[in-house]
Design a protein around this motif. Sequence first.
Motif, PDB file in Angstrom:
ATOM      1  N   LYS A 298      28.012  41.271  37.569  1.00 15.39           N
ATOM      2  CA  LYS A 298      29.383  41.237  38.983  1.00 15.39           C
ATOM      3  C   LYS A 298      29.949  42.299  38.700  1.00 15.39           C
ATOM      4  O   LYS A 298      30.663  42.757  37.561  1.00 15.39           O
ATOM      5  CB  LYS A 298      29.598  39.987  39.310  1.00 15.39           C
ATOM      6  CG  LYS A 298      28.308  38.920  39.385  1.00 15.39           C
ATOM      7  CD  LYS A 298      29.481  37.863  38.916  1.00 15.39           C
ATOM      8  CE  LYS A 298      31.154  37.683  40.063  1.00 15.39           C
ATOM      9  NZ  LYS A 298      30.264  37.395  42.096  1.00 15.39           N
TER      10      LYS A 298
ATOM     11  N   ILE B 206      33.448  43.690  41.081  1.00 12.67           N
ATOM     12  CA  ILE B 206      34.542  43.964  41.514  1.00 12.67           C
ATOM     13  C   ILE B 206      34.891  44.539  42.697  1.00 12.67           C
ATOM     14  O   ILE B 206      35.547  46.351  41.936  1.00 12.67           O
ATOM     15  CB  ILE B 206      35.584  42.784  41.486  1.00 12.67           C
ATOM     16  CG1 ILE B 206      34.665  41.376  40.760  1.00 12.67           C
ATOM     17  CG2 ILE B 206      36.144  42.652  42.339  1.00 12.67           C
ATOM     18  CD1 ILE B 206      34.285  40.624  41.636  1.00 12.67           C
TER      19      ILE B 206
ATOM     20  N   ASP C 180      27.973  40.239  47.194  1.00 13.46           N
ATOM     21  CA  ASP C 180      27.398  39.037  47.827  1.00 13.46           C
ATOM     22  C   ASP C 180      27.743  38.022  48.684  1.00 13.46           C
ATOM     23  O   ASP C 180      27.281  37.221  49.134  1.00 13.46           O
ATOM     24  CB  ASP C 180      28.182  38.542  46.090  1.00 13.46           C
ATOM     25  CG  ASP C 180      27.984  39.027  44.887  1.00 13.46           C
ATOM     26  OD1 ASP C 180      26.618  38.965  44.927  1.00 13.46           O
ATOM     27  OD2 ASP C 180      28.043  38.678  44.145  1.00 13.46           O
TER      28      ASP C 180
ATOM     29  N   SER D  87      33.381  41.066  45.988  1.00 11.05           N
ATOM     30  CA  SER D  87      31.910  41.213  45.575  1.00 11.05           C
ATOM     31  C   SER D  87      30.505  41.397  44.999  1.00 11.05           C
ATOM     32  O   SER D  87      30.102  41.475  46.571  1.00 11.05           O
ATOM     33  CB  SER D  87      31.668  39.306  44.747  1.00 11.05           C
ATOM     34  OG  SER D  87      30.901  39.354  43.150  1.00 11.05           O
TER      35      SER D  87
ATOM     36  N   HIS E 271      26.610  42.877  43.618  1.00  7.82           N
ATOM     37  CA  HIS E 271      25.427  42.683  41.980  1.00  7.82           C
ATOM     38  C   HIS E 271      24.533  43.948  42.113  1.00  7.82           C
ATOM     39  O   HIS E 271      24.548  44.887  43.052  1.00  7.82           O
ATOM     40  CB  HIS E 271      25.179  40.913  42.555  1.00  7.82           C
ATOM     41  CG  HIS E 271      24.594  40.838  43.465  1.00  7.82           C
ATOM     42  ND1 HIS E 271      24.482  40.583  44.943  1.00  7.82           N
ATOM     43  CD2 HIS E 271      23.068  41.030  43.518  1.00  7.82           C
ATOM     44  CE1 HIS E 271      23.594  40.100  45.380  1.00  7.82           C
ATOM     45  NE2 HIS E 271      22.571  40.890  45.163  1.00  7.82           N
TER      46      HIS E 271
ATOM     47  N   THR F   2      37.267  35.341  42.303  1.00  8.03           N
ATOM     48  CA  THR F   2      36.059  35.650  40.566  1.00  8.03           C
ATOM     49  C   THR F   2      35.197  35.386  40.041  1.00  8.03           C
ATOM     50  O   THR F   2      34.157  36.149  39.495  1.00  8.03           O
ATOM     51  CB  THR F   2      37.382  35.374  39.540  1.00  8.03           C
ATOM     52  OG1 THR F   2      37.842  34.106  39.517  1.00  8.03           O
ATOM     53  CG2 THR F   2      38.534  35.978  40.231  1.00  8.03           C
ATOM     54  N   ASP F   3      34.290  34.400  40.615  1.00  7.17           N
ATOM     55  CA  ASP F   3      33.215  33.836  40.294  1.00  7.17           C
ATOM     56  C   ASP F   3      33.264  32.925  41.761  1.00  7.17           C
ATOM     57  O   ASP F   3      33.237  32.399  42.802  1.00  7.17           O
ATOM     58  CB  ASP F   3      33.354  32.794  38.800  1.00  7.17           C
ATOM     59  CG  ASP F   3      31.732  32.993  38.808  1.00  7.17           C
ATOM     60  OD1 ASP F   3      30.877  33.466  39.618  1.00  7.17           O
ATOM     61  OD2 ASP F   3      32.242  32.149  37.644  1.00  7.17           O
TER      62      ASP F   3
END
Length: 300
Positions: free
Chosen positions: A245, A247, A267, A252, A254, A192-193
């Motif tokens: 970002k 998904i 990513d 992920s 960008h 998620t990050d």
Amino acid sequence: MKKLLTLGAVLLCGFSLAACGSTPSTKPSANEVDGPLTKVGQYTKSDTDDPKVTLLAIKHYNQTYQLNGATVKIKTAKLLQMDATTKKQRADYETNLGQKLGKRFYVYQVEYVLTNTSDQKIASNGFEVINPQGEQLATNDGAADLGASDNLQPKAKKAGTLIAIAKKSDQGKLAKFKIVSPELIDAAGHLTDEAQTIDLHKPADKTSSKTSATSPSNGQSATQASDSDQQTTASSANRASGDDKVIVAGHSFHHETFAGADILVGDNGEGEAGEWAANNPATQNDTSVRDQLSSIYGNN
């Protein structure tokens, strides 16, 4: 190691020696404390398991940074001198930091609070440290996040301690340390990050209740976004949650500009999103992925 985790709890005997039914045989130094080290020069005595700990420098931040699905509040940073006269007193530090240590060594310590702002459980792989020399210290390789493996329930928060090997010369360089936020994984195992550099020298914007984290590409930091950045983000309907970002099938990506065109780049090294999806057996026949990419690229 136990001492660093328990110094925040005030010992009951600290309130009244008479209540504990004992009187010290010798008068302790004014700088000797049993609780948290809050002033430079204060120290705690060594015991069987832990070395003597002396506070060389301290900096209060109380800054909150916004991640994707979580916030991290950086409370206090300290530089500690550790005097270990026995192998046992430094054994836990050597295990967690992944390095052999001498009888005297120095530790950079950060106290933080990680809050899960999402509606699902998340897991963290731990914070890392970038020291004033520009070296990034990872878990068991010069640093240790003592709460890294814990799962965090929705809307829950957890206080943690991050430590890293330091030098005595860092005593006047606390503002030059940076930390790297952890990768956050949801209950389904999706990222998620990604990790972001948090420059503690650049405080979060106190005028906003939410600090916007920039894209976690190399060299970028989790700081308050400028007004122009926010306007650019708001005008781009394809950019997820204002952090550039997207998904796709749990991976992920960008936005990047290539030959004047806006494309998605993985990513984690998946390559350009359209090519990745076309060559990935798991997504080749997935119409939802195809529709998502078609929408992002304007049906091209």
